[in-house]
Design an enzyme around this catalytic site. Structure first.
Site, PDB file in Angstrom:
ATOM      1  N   LYS A 179       0.814  -1.221   0.000  1.00 30.45           N
ATOM      2  CA  LYS A 179       0.000   0.000   0.000  1.00 30.45           C
ATOM      3  C   LYS A 179       0.847   1.270   0.000  1.00 30.45           C
ATOM      4  CE  LYS A 179      -4.192  -1.819   0.093  1.00 30.45           C
ATOM      5  NZ  LYS A 179      -5.090  -1.646  -1.053  1.00 30.45           N
ATOM      6  N   GLU A 203      -9.571   5.712   3.259  1.00 29.02           N
ATOM      7  CA  GLU A 203     -10.426   4.652   3.800  1.00 29.02           C
ATOM      8  C   GLU A 203      -9.523   3.460   4.048  1.00 29.02           C
ATOM      9  OE1 GLU A 203      -9.964   5.079   0.612  1.00 29.02           O
ATOM     10  OE2 GLU A 203      -9.380   3.039   0.057  1.00 29.02           O
ATOM     11  N   SER A 207       1.795  -9.679  -0.942  1.00 32.62           N
ATOM     12  CA  SER A 207       1.501  -8.239  -0.861  1.00 32.62           C
ATOM     13  C   SER A 207       1.695  -7.618   0.513  1.00 32.62           C
ATOM     14  CB  SER A 207       0.069  -7.994  -1.331  1.00 32.62           C
ATOM     15  OG  SER A 207      -0.827  -8.801  -0.598  1.00 32.62           O
TER      16      SER A 207
END
Lengths: 269, 413
Positions: B105, B127, B394
């Site tokens: 991210k 969010e 990830s």
């Protein structure tokens, strides 16, 4: 003339501005919705915005979000919403109804099916919050072809070039969102609204109505001096929330709020 | 609308990078389905991004931060024991779990925070589902001196308490969202409401390849560093391209990041893994690409979990980061043109892979990434030993330890 044109021309003759009222279909129950629509009209409402319940009403503040949740607890769908409009239309042939909501239920039904059903149900137009004119061309032209009015929104952030496009593509009326925020916000700046509305009015003959942040006779009175009408939503939905289990009280409380707003708007003229 | 016109001729480099089109569409998916108040903001963002994306100074800033702050490039690691255990293709792990904040991210957040700085916005909002994007946003906000507010569903707050506290340590305000299903989609709606009200001062850092155009494009571009590195590393280490890439798909940002640079390399299979939750047959899952239908949610047209009336369905996955009823529009397009394949892995299988990666490789994957590991193990077993399968790992699973302990009946307090 369609029902919007008739209503605005009647208003003009009598020197009044349009009072538009918003409720969510099926909040708190479908029987109450139809009765409430008639009651609001009898207390002076000119146009009804009938909210189509959606699971993700991203442009709504907390009050109307809860209205959507109550309507969904009663499993109210777009099909049910259209049925309520049809029931209302049996007795009231004149008051225009605009469906207000989000595009997904209409996409799920299919544009063509929706347009036919809306027409059958006595719907006059749509205000689809998350469908700007760029995305609304296909549905918009299908509606216009059948005499329905796609109503688009203007906002405080709309630049002039876009505003012209929106004015050109809107039918029935144009909805000016008076503030940056969600429904039910309260930071209305009247001077700014007056300036913006005057600018938009120079671009079009289509009536411009103002919504968001209008909750009582005073605010509606002020707005009706600068625009062709005012939209009241959260203040009504709040009364429904407070009296959820007592339909008779809802009718009485909402009726008297609408009557007082009507009076505020008329005496401001 | 027809999708055929968007089919990619083999070997073409131009078509994939030319997507989306000017209106923000990938075939029939994408678009800008937002309220009028936000139209000016997303146009401004698009203009600014198109202006900056080829600006050498902006690119250098991002590269510097990705290297020195994020710790890129992330390794492409040969999982030797896992490979032996499975007995098929060589399994490589793209180690996004090793980058700063523990998940991919951050790649996107660095890019968007720099955009916010360039656009003169003092405040960012985000969010979050699993909390990884919230942490990454709070992190870059601290790094660049921006005010930060993170929206998070109350159900996710309960299952990701470590990340909630971590965001607070980073100086962010975490706003609980108690509407709807109290998960990621409701947090996203609430962030959009904040953005509408504060559009002048605020930049909205969307964490996945969804939302209105230009977000699916710019998040993909910022995440493409994963695929670009993978391509370079695989060529350097093995002298060939991988045969298959496997990544989990919630909104789809890590998958899009690793897929994108390979879209035109049609020998490389692209496989996205959606969460089957309690099992596809139970309906308690979050797999719109596998069984959903096309609709419009939160700014774009894409595959959704919805009923026949167009109402959005409740979803379930053991991993908060995959618990979302929509998916990035570019994935919908890749599915339709059959360039990518989408499969499912249920909670049990993901938990099994989570444990096995710990035991076989000493690596603690995020529950999200464990879905990719679980499917990759099935697939690799059917592939030949001279083939290469890359899993986009990830994120790391520290945040999931309380959830796992709960499943194992162990109290950590």
């Amino acid at each position: 003339m369609n029902r919007f044109e008739e209503r605005f021309s009647t208003l003009q003759v009598s020197g009044k501005k349009a009072l538009v009222v918003y409720i969510v279909a099926g909040d708190p129950a479908s029987e109450t919705t139809v009765r409430l629509m008639h009651e609001m009209v009898s207390q002076g409402a000119d146009i009804i915005e009938l909210g189509v319940p959606f699971t993700d009403p991203e442009a709504e503040g907390p009050v109307i979000q809860l209205g959507h949740e109550r309507a969904l607890r009663a499993r109210t769908t777009l099909t049910d919403t259209l049925a309520m409009a049809r029931a209302f239309r049996q007795q009231d042939k004149k008051t225009p109804i605009a469906l207000m909501g989000y595009i997904n239920p209409i996409e799920a039904m299919g544009y063509d099916v929706f347009v036919d059903k809306a027409l059958e149900s006595g719907i006059d137009g749509t205000i689809i919050v998350n469908l700007p004119p760029e995305e609304g061309e296909i549905l918009g032209s299908a509606m216009i072809e059948k005499g329905l009015s796609p109503i688009y929104l203007l906002s405080p952030t709309t630049l002039n070039e876009r505003a012209k496009l929106i004015c050109k593509q809107s039918r029935g009326f144009i909805y000016y969102v008076s503030l940056k925020g969600t429904t039910g916000a309260s930071n209305l700046n009247y001077t700014e609204v007056a300036e913006r509305v005057a600018k938009f009015k120079a671009m079009t003959d289509t009536p411009i109505l103002v919504g968001f942040g209008i909750k009582d006779a005073e605010s509606a009175g002020k707005i009706s001096k600068m625009a062709d009408g005012a939209v009241v939503g959260s203040a009504i939905v709040q009364l429904i929330e407070q009296n959820e289990s007592e339909p008779e009280v809802i009718l009485k409380e909402v009726g008297s709020l609408v009557a007082s707003i009507r009076e505020g708007m008329d005496s401001a003229q | 609308m027809k999708n055929e016109q968007y089919k990619i001729p083999p070997g073409s480099n131009e078509l994939s990078s030319a997507m989306p089109d000017e209106r923000g569409y990938f075939g029939q998916y994408g678009g800008k389905f937002v309220s009028e108040t936000l139209m000016a903001a997303i146009s401004e963002l698009e203009t600014e991004y198109r202006r900056l994306k080829n600006n050498p100074e902006f690119i250098a800033q991002i590269e510097r931060d990705l290297k020195d702050y994020v710790g890129r490039e992330s390794p492409l690691y040969y999982a030797e024991r896992l490979t032996k255990h499975v007995g098929g293709a060589k399994i490589l792990l793209k180690r996004e779990d090793l980058v700063h904040t523990g998940a991919h991210k951050i790649n996107n957040c660095i890019g968007q925070a720099l955009l916010a700085k360039h656009m003169g916005k003092p405040r960012v909002i985000a969010e979050t589902g699993a909390g990884q994007h919230g942490v990454a946003s709070a992190t870059v906000a601290a790094r660049f001196g921006l005010e930060c507010c993170v929206y998070m569903g109350t159900e996710d707050i309960a299952r990701q308490s470590l990340n909630v506290y971590r965001m607070k340590l980073l100086g962010a305000t975490v706003v609980p969202v108690d509407s709807g299903t109290k998960t990621l989609k409701d947090a996203l709606s609430e962030a959009m409401r904040d953005w509408v009200a504060n559009v002048d001062s605020t930049y909205y850092i969307i964490g996945t390849v969804a939302g209105p155009h230009p977000y699916p494009m710019l998040v993909r571009d910022f995440q493409a560093v994963i695929g670009n590195e993978t391509k370079r590393q695989c060529q350097a280490q093995y002298g060939q391209l991988p045969d298959a890439l496997v990544a989990c798909v919630g909104g789809g940002s890590n998958a899009m990041g690793i897929f994108y640079p390979f879209i035109d390399d049609t020998s490389v299979r692209l496989i996205g893994v959606e969460p089957a939750g309690h099992g596809m047959e139970t309906g308690k899952h979050a797999a719109p690409l596998s069984v959903g239908s096309v609709g419009v949610l939160q700014g774009n047209r894409t595959y959704l979990m919805q009923d026949e009336d167009g109402l959005i369905l409740d979803t379930h996955s053991v991993s908060a980061g995959l618990d979302y009823p929509g998916v990035g529009p570019e994935h919908s397009w890749l599915k339709d043109i059959k360039r990518a394949e989408y499969v499912t892995i249920d909670d049990e299988e993901a938990l099994g892979a989570f444990r096995q990666l710990n035991l076989l490789e000493g690596i603690l994957p995020a529950l999200e990434s464990a879905h990719a590991v679980a499917y990759a193990m099935k697939l690799a077993a059917q592939m030949k030993p001279d083939e290469i399968l890359v899993i986009n790992l990830s994120g790391r699973g520290d945040k999931d330890i309380p959830t796992m302990a709960g499943i194992d009946g162990i109290s950590l307090s």
